[in-house]
Design a protein around this motif. Structure first.
Motif, PDB file in Angstrom:
ATOM      1  N   TYR A 147       0.837  -1.207   0.000  1.00 32.00           N
ATOM      2  CA  TYR A 147       0.000   0.000   0.000  1.00 32.00           C
ATOM      3  C   TYR A 147       0.872   1.257   0.000  1.00 32.00           C
ATOM      4  O   TYR A 147       0.591   2.214   0.709  1.00 32.00           O
ATOM      5  N   TRP A 148       1.920   1.261  -0.778  1.00 32.85           N
ATOM      6  CA  TRP A 148       2.931   2.316  -0.729  1.00 32.85           C
ATOM      7  C   TRP A 148       2.366   3.700  -0.988  1.00 32.85           C
ATOM      8  O   TRP A 148       2.889   4.690  -0.483  1.00 32.85           O
ATOM      9  N   ALA A 151       6.400   8.551   2.251  1.00 32.50           N
ATOM     10  CA  ALA A 151       7.741   8.919   2.720  1.00 32.50           C
ATOM     11  C   ALA A 151       8.833   8.198   1.935  1.00 32.50           C
ATOM     12  O   ALA A 151       9.942   8.707   1.786  1.00 32.50           O
ATOM     13  N   GLU A 152       8.540   7.004   1.438  1.00 32.05           N
ATOM     14  CA  GLU A 152       9.509   6.198   0.683  1.00 32.05           C
ATOM     15  C   GLU A 152       8.841   5.709  -0.603  1.00 32.05           C
ATOM     16  O   GLU A 152       7.624   5.713  -0.733  1.00 32.05           O
ATOM     17  N   TYR A 171      10.459   0.238   0.070  1.00 35.26           N
ATOM     18  CA  TYR A 171       9.753  -0.626   1.009  1.00 35.26           C
ATOM     19  C   TYR A 171      10.012  -2.100   0.689  1.00 35.26           C
ATOM     20  O   TYR A 171      10.166  -2.925   1.596  1.00 35.26           O
ATOM     21  N   ARG A 172      10.067  -2.409  -0.603  1.00 36.12           N
ATOM     22  CA  ARG A 172      10.369  -3.788  -0.995  1.00 36.12           C
ATOM     23  C   ARG A 172      11.766  -4.183  -0.524  1.00 36.12           C
ATOM     24  O   ARG A 172      11.969  -5.264   0.018  1.00 36.12           O
TER      25      ARG A 172
END
Length: 192
Positions: A110-111, A116-117, A122-123
């Motif tokens: 759910y990026w 923020a990133e 995230y991955r």
């Protein structure tokens, strides 16, 4: 009376509870929940109002997936999924899955909710756990031994969820043993 299991098909926590109940051939009354319209009976049983919730005939309520899994394995463990010698290792790995990996997974999946990133960042953060699992699978067919255990069942739904965020990327990622491990569960009668 049968135990009543409140569940949601795609929830990884509910998935691992259902797989353990199924693996032990434990019959329950399955009540599939719409998360948009949670049944009042489930909410009355568990203030958390999240799945899974297992309501036992003696009125005991289990509303944590790991508690449901442990209960199920005390009732029936025909394939020896619970190995007391692996309790400590299993607990640590499941805690990491349910803690930091799950947070990274949610941010990755759910990026757009977490600007923020980037999704790739995230991955990459989640990959530390994938690498750990890949290394464990160098030594055995399953995460902690050469047979399926509670650890595999507890972690599988989350790796499945991670893989399907970007299946093309996952399929070419440098985790061949983890990919095979995942595919073996996806192809299993237990998962079906």
């Amino acid at each position: 009376m049968l135990p009543i299991l409140y569940s949601f098909r795609r929830c990884p926590y509910a998935m691992r509870a259902r797989m353990t109940l199924c693996g032990g051939s434990i019959t329950v009354e399955l009540r599939e929940v719409s998360l948009r319209s949670k049944p009042q009976a489930m909410v009355a049983l568990s203030a958390k109002a999240t799945v899974p919730v297992l309501h036992l005939p003696d009125q005991t309520v289990l509303d944590e997936s790991l508690d449901i899994m442990r209960w199920a394995l005390t009732q029936s463990d025909p394939d020896g999924w619970h190995d007391p010698a692996l309790n400590e290792q299993s607990a640590l790995l499941i805690a990491e899955n349910d803690g930091s990996f799950k947070r990274h997974l949610d941010h990755y999946k759910y990026w757009e909710r977490f600007p923020a990133e980037s999704q790739q960042d995230y991955r990459v953060a989640a990959e530390a756990f994938l690498y750990k699992l890949e290394m464990l699978l160098q030594d055995s067919e399953y995460l902690l031994s050469n047979r399926i255990g509670i650890t595999d069942i507890a972690i599988f739904p989350f790796i499945r969820q991670f893989a399907f965020v970007d299946k093309d990327w996952f399929d070419q990622a440098p985790y061949p043993r983890l990919q095979d491990w995942l595919q073996s569960f996806l192809d299993s009668a237990l998962f079906a």
